[in-house]
Scaffold this active site. Structure first.
Site, PDB file in Angstrom:
ATOM      1  N   HIS A  15      39.815  84.367  25.680  1.00 19.04           N
ATOM      2  CA  HIS A  15      40.327  84.136  27.035  1.00 19.04           C
ATOM      3  C   HIS A  15      41.688  84.809  27.182  1.00 19.04           C
ATOM      4  CE1 HIS A  15      40.446  81.275  30.691  1.00 19.04           C
ATOM      5  NE2 HIS A  15      41.502  82.073  30.796  1.00 19.04           N
ATOM      6  N   HIS A 199      36.723  79.061  34.754  1.00 13.88           N
ATOM      7  CA  HIS A 199      37.975  78.302  34.666  1.00 13.88           C
ATOM      8  C   HIS A 199      37.709  76.946  35.333  1.00 13.88           C
ATOM      9  CE1 HIS A 199      39.996  82.174  34.051  1.00 13.88           C
ATOM     10  NE2 HIS A 199      41.105  81.540  33.791  1.00 13.88           N
ATOM     11  N   GLU A 202      41.341  72.843  34.732  1.00 13.48           N
ATOM     12  CA  GLU A 202      42.674  73.323  34.350  1.00 13.48           C
ATOM     13  C   GLU A 202      43.679  72.533  35.183  1.00 13.48           C
ATOM     14  OE1 GLU A 202      43.417  77.407  35.368  1.00 13.48           O
ATOM     15  OE2 GLU A 202      45.347  77.479  34.323  1.00 13.48           O
ATOM     16  N   ASP A 280      45.479  82.876  27.185  1.00 12.75           N
ATOM     17  CA  ASP A 280      45.370  83.021  28.635  1.00 12.75           C
ATOM     18  C   ASP A 280      46.056  84.332  29.025  1.00 12.75           C
ATOM     19  OD1 ASP A 280      44.364  82.204  31.055  1.00 12.75           O
ATOM     20  OD2 ASP A 280      45.948  80.770  31.501  1.00 12.75           O
TER      21      ASP A 280
HETATM   22 ZN    ZN Z   1      42.719  82.155  32.507  1.00 13.82          ZN
END
Ligand code: ZN
Length: 340
Positions: A15, A199, A202, A280
């Site tokens: 990711h 996603h 989150e 990320d």
């Molecule tokens: Zn992301």
């Protein structure tokens, strides 16, 4: 785990956003060259492109992408940035990466979405040959974009289905744009033969995770931080063997967790969820994959075996061919058993 051993382990990065992982020095150089803005002092500049501590919101975090996206508007820059990301993988001993990006962000100066994908592909391929880092690409559909734009992105991706573009992602504000609005697009993505990662959980709640799996065919979940709030969600993840692409620093940056130690990653490991470790965004989160491991190991006292398990998980659930997985497993076995 000793630092030396961590650095020597072959790692996998599932990711990682391309636009969030542009080297600061490359950004400065390209800004100057292309005349997008005056060169800032290095420190001020870093504040504009990275979250050095917390922002308390995903929105503020996303503001840090403005500068990198402004320079990622021609083939040459895109190619260089993709190449350098592969070079950075090699420096960290990451042997396989899935690079994700939204082509529509890079079409402001006339590139087509296909041009964008081709340029990233060219740069990453050049890096692969030079540094022996395997990669695949993931195309991000965007929650706030229109159906038409996302559909165009999907069809641009389709042209590269047999050429490294392996999966479709959904990114953006999950509170305002929940999963049910994207059923048609992800039905299409699935029927075209793409893998799917979403996603979810989150900033939003755990129901978004359930819905991403139920409605959008998610095979992996990006973040999944909210799963800890629901036993039912964790049971679904366990029953369906769906891994989490955990990004600890990013969640701290956006204020989702107050302190690193409050992150649910270790609880997930103890509950036998399939955990993978990711940044990320290397630059926006001012981190590296090794740094993520160092933070997790020191905060949660992960055993060597637990660290190696997260890498094994990433290999098992990578969107790549079995032959590459076998190669990665052999590398991990060789290095993972050393010094035990
Ligand atoms: Zn992301």
């Amino acid at each position: 785990m000793k630092l030396e051993k961590l650095l020597s382990l072959p790692k996998i990065h599932l990711h990682c956003h391309l636009d969030g992982s542009v080297r600061p020095e490359t950004m400065l150089e390209l800004i100057k060259k292309d005349g997008y803005m005056e060169e800032d002092k290095k420190e001020e500049f870093l504040n504009k492109i990275a979250v050095l501590d917390k922002t308390f919101s995903l929105e503020a975090y996303l503001k840090k992408f403005d500068i990198p996206i402004s320079i990622m508007q021609n083939k040459e820059n895109l190619k260089r940035i993709a190449y350098e990301l592969i070079e950075d993988c090699n420096t960290e001993n990451i042997r396989y990466i899935e690079i994700r990006f939204a082509p529509c962000f890079h079409c402001k100066n006339g590139l087509t979405m296909e041009d964008v994908i081709q340029a990233v592909l060219d740069g990453a391929n050049e890096g692969k040959v030079k540094f022996d880092v395997e990669f695949n690409l993931i195309i991000c559909l965007l929650r706030h974009e229109s159906y038409e734009i996302n559909d165009q992105q999907l069809y641009a991706a389709k042209k590269f289905l047999d050429n490294k573009v392996v999966a479709i992602d959904l990114a953006g504000d999950e509170q305002r744009y929940p999963a049910d609005q994207f059923v048609k697009l992800f039905d299409k993505a699935k029927s075209l033969g793409f893998h799917i990662t979403i996603h979810a959980g989150e900033t939003g709640n755990f129901e978004n995770i359930d819905k991403s799996i139920e409605l959008l065919h998610a095979e992996r979940i990006g973040h999944g931080t909210a799963a800890i709030e629901s036993q039912k969600t964790m049971d679904i993840l366990l029953d369906k063997n769906i891994p989490l692409e955990v990004c600890v620093t990013s969640n701290y940056n956006t204020g989702i967790v107050d302190r690193i130690i409050d992150h649910p990653i270790y609880k997930y490991i103890k509950k036998n969820l399939i955990v993978t470790v990711n940044t990320d965004n290397n630059t926006v989160s001012n981190t590296t994959l090794n740094n993520e491991y160092i933070k997790i190991i020191s905060n949660f006292r992960l055993t060597d075996l637990e660290v190696i398990n997260t890498i094994e998980n990433a290999i098992n659930f990578a969107f790549c061919e079995e032959s590459i997985k076998d190669k990665l497993r052999r590398k991990l076995l060789d290095m993972g058993s050393e010094g035990n």
